[in-house]
Design an enzyme around this catalytic site. Structure first.
Site, PDB file in Angstrom:
ATOM      1  N   GLY A  14    -112.620  -7.432 -29.761  1.00  0.00           N
ATOM      2  CA  GLY A  14    -113.771  -7.663 -30.637  1.00  0.00           C
ATOM      3  C   GLY A  14    -113.827  -9.033 -31.303  1.00  0.00           C
ATOM      4  N   LYS A  89    -117.577  -1.856 -18.918  1.00  0.00           N
ATOM      5  CA  LYS A  89    -118.159  -0.825 -18.046  1.00  0.00           C
ATOM      6  C   LYS A  89    -119.451  -1.350 -17.434  1.00  0.00           C
ATOM      7  CE  LYS A  89    -115.433   2.703 -18.621  1.00  0.00           C
ATOM      8  NZ  LYS A  89    -114.769   3.359 -17.514  1.00  0.00           N
ATOM      9  N   HIS A 107    -119.057 -13.918 -20.179  1.00  0.00           N
ATOM     10  CA  HIS A 107    -118.076 -13.801 -19.091  1.00  0.00           C
ATOM     11  C   HIS A 107    -117.136 -15.012 -19.127  1.00  0.00           C
ATOM     12  CE1 HIS A 107    -116.504 -12.398 -15.291  1.00  0.00           C
ATOM     13  NE2 HIS A 107    -116.509 -13.657 -14.881  1.00  0.00           N
TER      14      HIS A 107
HETATM   15  C1  GAR Z   1    -113.959 -12.011 -23.586  1.00  0.00           C
HETATM   16  O1  GAR Z   1    -113.135 -13.073 -23.219  1.00  0.00           O
HETATM   17  C2  GAR Z   1    -115.078 -11.835 -22.586  1.00  0.00           C
HETATM   18  O2  GAR Z   1    -115.457 -13.014 -21.972  1.00  0.00           O
HETATM   19  C3  GAR Z   1    -114.446 -10.896 -21.593  1.00  0.00           C
HETATM   20  O3  GAR Z   1    -113.686  -9.999 -22.372  1.00  0.00           O
HETATM   21  C4  GAR Z   1    -113.205 -10.683 -23.519  1.00  0.00           C
HETATM   22  C5  GAR Z   1    -113.454  -9.811 -24.719  1.00  0.00           C
HETATM   23  O4  GAR Z   1    -112.882 -10.343 -25.849  1.00  0.00           O
HETATM   24  N1  GAR Z   1    -115.444 -10.222 -20.847  1.00  0.00           N
HETATM   25  C6  GAR Z   1    -115.299  -9.903 -19.566  1.00  0.00           C
HETATM   26  O5  GAR Z   1    -114.300 -10.143 -18.928  1.00  0.00           O
HETATM   27  C7  GAR Z   1    -116.494  -9.217 -18.946  1.00  0.00           C
HETATM   28  N2  GAR Z   1    -116.393  -9.202 -17.536  1.00  0.00           N
HETATM   29  P1  GAR Z   1    -113.233  -9.771 -27.293  1.00  0.00           P
HETATM   30  O6  GAR Z   1    -113.158  -8.253 -27.217  1.00  0.00           O
HETATM   31  O7  GAR Z   1    -112.137 -10.327 -28.162  1.00  0.00           O
HETATM   32  O8  GAR Z   1    -114.595 -10.267 -27.671  1.00  0.00           O
END
Ligand code: GAR
Length: 189
Positions: A14, A89, A107
């Protein structure tokens, strides 16, 4: 300024949610975060929703009915923008059609390169010179919708998966708010 009602979807830490909550306190930031949705009851990010008294809902994606419950929540709360912030998801096509052009995702790569999972590992294996992060509209193809904003950095010779993740996530703190401002100021969805 009349702010748009937004909803943030999370699955984990988050850090993007935390940042968007902070940004949304700014009078000039175009969204107000009305609700947070998580598919994971242990998502650390739920703490930020609780701390900031933002209504939050857990969804059970294993139950086929979840999408109806979710849609009802979003319609009742008059949600105008859905931000996927580490939501891991795939959303069903029916849902994407209903909220067409209202869903954005962050992403950790320079799309269209390295769609999907394990981006840092693949970036290193591919000996890329630079990497970064992308905010894009969500369509039915994974990580393929129109790009709103991208930020880039050069990979250092001693970078590993951990440092790439740290550097990428630092940039995400800049690119996500910037993308939201751009959407309402220039793209006007
Ligand atoms: C982020 O780095 C986002 O880019 C990635 O998950 C992380 C979540 O971090 N998203 C993906 O890989 C989507 N395919 P957070 O929960 O600390 O915001």
């Amino acid at each position: 300024m009349v702010k748009k009602n937004a909803c943030i979807f999370i699955s984990g830490t988050g850090s993007n949610l935390k940042n968007l909550i902070l940004q949304s306190r700014n009078y000039n930031f175009p969204i107000n975060i009305k609700i947070v949705i998580s598919n994971n009851k242990n998502a650390f990010g739920l703490i930020y929703a609780k701390k900031n008294s933002i209504r939050h809902f857990l969804i059970n994606t294993k139950n086929d009915k979840y999408i109806y419950q979710l849609t009802n929540i979003l319609i009742n709360e008059k949600i105008e923008l859905i931000c996927l912030a580490g939501y891991m998801k795939i959303l069903p096509k029916k849902f994407l059609d209903l909220f067409r052009k209202k869903i954005i995702n962050i992403h950790p790569s320079l799309l269209p390169k390295f769609k999907g999972l394990n981006t840092y590992k693949r970036v290193l294996e591919n000996k890329e010179k630079k990497t970064g992060c992308t905010v894009h509209f969500v369509n039915k193809n994974l990580d393929s919708g129109n790009i709103v904003c991208q930020k880039t950095f050069y990979i250092a010779p001693n970078d590993d998966e951990f440092t790439l993740k740290t550097k990428t996530q630092r940039l995400e703190q800049v690119v996500f708010p910037e993308a939201i401002i751009k959407i309402y100021r220039y793209i006007r969805i």
